[in-house]
Design a protein around this motif. Structure first.
Motif, short mmCIF file in Angstrom:
data_model
loop_
_atom_site.label_atom_id
_atom_site.label_comp_id
_atom_site.label_asym_id
_atom_site.label_seq_id
_atom_site.Cartn_x
_atom_site.Cartn_y
_atom_site.Cartn_z
N ALA A 45 -18.23 -46.33 -79.89
CA ALA A 45 -18.80 -47.62 -80.29
C ALA A 45 -17.82 -48.38 -81.19
CB ALA A 45 -20.12 -47.41 -81.02
N PRO A 46 -17.94 -49.70 -81.27
CA PRO A 46 -17.05 -50.49 -82.12
C PRO A 46 -17.09 -50.06 -83.59
CG PRO A 46 -18.23 -51.92 -80.61
CD PRO A 46 -18.84 -50.56 -80.47
N CYS A 47 -18.23 -49.53 -84.03
CA CYS A 47 -18.35 -49.12 -85.42
C CYS A 47 -17.66 -47.79 -85.70
CB CYS A 47 -19.83 -49.00 -85.80
SG CYS A 47 -20.73 -47.73 -84.87
N GLY A 48 -17.17 -47.12 -84.66
CA GLY A 48 -16.48 -45.85 -84.83
C GLY A 48 -17.30 -44.65 -84.43
N GLU A 49 -18.61 -44.82 -84.26
CA GLU A 49 -19.44 -43.70 -83.83
C GLU A 49 -19.16 -43.32 -82.39
OE1 GLU A 49 -23.51 -44.71 -84.45
OE2 GLU A 49 -23.36 -44.70 -86.65
N ILE A 50 -19.34 -42.04 -82.09
CA ILE A 50 -19.12 -41.54 -80.73
C ILE A 50 -20.43 -40.97 -80.20
CG2 ILE A 50 -17.85 -39.90 -79.29
CD1 ILE A 50 -15.61 -39.99 -81.35
N HIS A 51 -20.80 -41.39 -79.01
CA HIS A 51 -22.05 -40.94 -78.39
C HIS A 51 -21.76 -40.39 -77.00
CE1 HIS A 51 -24.32 -43.18 -81.50
NE2 HIS A 51 -23.42 -44.13 -81.31
N ASP A 52 -22.37 -39.26 -76.68
CA ASP A 52 -22.33 -38.74 -75.32
C ASP A 52 -23.53 -39.31 -74.58
OD1 ASP A 52 -20.01 -37.29 -75.61
OD2 ASP A 52 -21.03 -35.48 -76.28
N VAL A 53 -23.26 -40.12 -73.56
CA VAL A 53 -24.32 -40.84 -72.86
C VAL A 53 -24.45 -40.28 -71.45
CG1 VAL A 53 -25.14 -43.11 -72.13
CG2 VAL A 53 -23.71 -42.90 -74.17
N ASP A 54 -25.68 -39.93 -71.07
CA ASP A 54 -25.93 -39.43 -69.72
C ASP A 54 -25.96 -40.60 -68.74
OD1 ASP A 54 -26.09 -36.69 -70.35
OD2 ASP A 54 -28.16 -36.92 -71.04
N VAL A 55 -24.91 -40.72 -67.98
CA VAL A 55 -24.81 -41.77 -66.96
C VAL A 55 -24.67 -41.09 -65.60
CG1 VAL A 55 -23.49 -43.76 -66.14
CG2 VAL A 55 -23.67 -43.32 -68.60
N ALA A 56 -25.48 -41.51 -64.64
CA ALA A 56 -25.39 -40.95 -63.29
C ALA A 56 -24.10 -41.43 -62.64
CB ALA A 56 -26.61 -41.36 -62.47
N ARG A 57 -23.10 -40.54 -62.59
CA ARG A 57 -21.81 -40.91 -62.01
C ARG A 57 -21.66 -40.25 -60.65
NH1 ARG A 57 -17.43 -39.31 -66.02
NH2 ARG A 57 -19.00 -37.95 -66.95
N THR A 58 -21.39 -41.06 -59.66
CA THR A 58 -21.39 -40.56 -58.29
C THR A 58 -20.39 -41.33 -57.45
OG1 THR A 58 -22.86 -40.10 -56.40
CG2 THR A 58 -23.25 -42.14 -57.62
N THR A 59 -20.41 -41.13 -56.14
CA THR A 59 -19.57 -41.86 -55.20
C THR A 59 -20.46 -42.50 -54.14
OG1 THR A 59 -19.29 -40.00 -53.68
CG2 THR A 59 -17.72 -40.16 -55.52
N LEU A 60 -19.92 -43.46 -53.42
CA LEU A 60 -20.70 -44.08 -52.35
C LEU A 60 -21.05 -43.05 -51.28
CD1 LEU A 60 -19.02 -47.56 -51.79
CD2 LEU A 60 -21.38 -47.13 -52.50
N ALA A 61 -20.13 -42.16 -50.98
CA ALA A 61 -20.40 -41.13 -49.97
C ALA A 61 -21.54 -40.22 -50.40
CB ALA A 61 -19.14 -40.32 -49.70
N GLU A 135 -10.77 -38.66 -68.85
CA GLU A 135 -11.54 -38.72 -67.60
C GLU A 135 -12.97 -39.17 -67.81
OE1 GLU A 135 -10.44 -38.25 -64.46
OE2 GLU A 135 -8.43 -38.12 -65.34
N THR A 136 -13.48 -39.05 -69.04
CA THR A 136 -14.90 -39.31 -69.25
C THR A 136 -15.20 -40.26 -70.39
OG1 THR A 136 -15.14 -37.40 -70.75
CG2 THR A 136 -15.48 -37.01 -68.38
N GLY A 137 -14.18 -40.86 -71.00
CA GLY A 137 -14.42 -41.66 -72.19
C GLY A 137 -14.16 -43.13 -72.01
N VAL A 138 -14.81 -43.93 -72.85
CA VAL A 138 -14.53 -45.36 -72.91
C VAL A 138 -14.62 -45.79 -74.37
CG1 VAL A 138 -16.97 -45.99 -72.48
CG2 VAL A 138 -15.15 -47.66 -72.06
N VAL A 139 -13.63 -46.54 -74.81
CA VAL A 139 -13.59 -47.07 -76.17
C VAL A 139 -13.98 -48.54 -76.12
CG1 VAL A 139 -12.16 -47.52 -78.19
CG2 VAL A 139 -11.78 -45.44 -76.83
#
Length: 299
Positions: A45-61, A135-139
């Motif tokens: 997060a912009p404030c510096g906190e880090i959160h592990d978020v459950d996001v359904a990550r998949t492919t079109l196939a 592979e799994t992060g976004v800032v």
């Protein structure tokens, strides 16, 4: 309370991950990339906190093999040069009337999408700053504003509904009946920032230092008259203020073109600088700064 719709996000780069991490808290969402992943998405997060978020990550196939609710909207978060191919693949998995929301840079792919896609095509201009981490992060490197509309202002209700869900997820989003003007403004911002940070491998905020500050101002001086010659209304505070405010708000960000260079991927040089050079040619104007910038920018 509105019933949460199902959205797909096509493209798991920086903006795709950012929108996925935030929107998954308010609606049913699938983040579609090149490969599936069962682990959480690490959101800085912009404030510096880090959160592990459950996001359904998949492919079109993978989605094609399972029964999932069809999307009420598909967010296109792919690179501009990869968007048409991605949409062709997407077409085999969704109703042809499914609305699209384009997050692409520049202003060339959006009109093409509006012509080839049977359903509504919304366009977004955002100043949110983000870059991938591993592979799994976004800032989330800088908060901004997201404007949504469509080229002919045909789908205002759909645009306002999309804005509603972005605001529910904590974004600052608005409907814009003049989204084309906004997209040109965003293109000016990208042209003044992305090529320089990609070439010199610096963060946005370093553009405030010399000699980069002079370079940015020279680019803006050339872009403003070109766009105004096309009927684009300048921002109320002027082109320089528009660009420098974004640079300040995203000072810690690694711009998308820099991320591409560092990852060894093609850049969006053509999508960002190509339309401006085409305008200069059409207006029979010289654009030496932009031409030099184009040739010096990694492709």
């Amino acid at each position: 309370m509105r019933t949460s719709p199902t959205w797909w996000i096509l493209g798991a780069g920086a903006l795709g991950r950012l929108f996925g991490a935030r929107l998954t808290t308010t609606l049913s969402l699938h983040l579609i990339g090149r490969r599936p992943d069962d682990g959480p998405l690490r959101y800085h997060a912009p404030c510096g906190e880090i959160h592990d978020v459950d996001v359904a990550r998949t492919t079109l196939a993978t989605l094609a093999l399972h029964t999932h609710a069809r999307p009420a909207l598909v967010v296109l978060a792919t690179k501009s040069y990869a968007t048409l191919t991605a949409v062709e693949e997407l077409a085999g998995h969704v109703d042809p009337q499914t609305p699209l929301l384009s997050l692409q840079n520049g202003f060339s792919i959006q009109p093409r999408l509006a012509k080839i896609w049977a359903g509504p095509v919304l366009c977004a201009s955002t100043t949110e700053g983000a870059y991938v981490e591993g592979e799994t992060g976004v800032v989330h490197a800088g908060t901004g504003t997201t404007w949504i509309g469509d080229i002919d202002n045909t789908w205002p209700i759909l645009a306002r509904d999309s804005v509603y869900w972005l605001n529910q997820a904590g974004f600052s989003a608005y409907h814009d009946v003049a989204i084309v003007q906004r997209l040109w403004h965003k293109l000016a911002i990208n042209a003044a920032i992305n090529p320089l940070v990609a070439r010199y491998r610096i963060r946005n905020g370093q553009l405030r230092d010399q000699p980069f500050r002079r370079m940015v101002d020279s680019i803006i001086n050339e872009i403003g008259p070109l766009l105004e010659g096309e009927g684009v209304v300048p921002p109320p505070a002027g082109w320089h203020t528009l660009v420098w405010e974004v640079i300040g708000a995203t000072a810690n960000n690694r711009a998308s073109m820099l991320q591409d260079v560092l990852a060894g991927r093609p850049t969006e040089r053509e999508a960002i600088l190509g339309p401006l050079l085409a305008i200069a040619k059409r207006q029979r104007c010289t654009a030496p700064t932009l031409e030099t910038l184009y040739h010096d920018t990694p492709s």
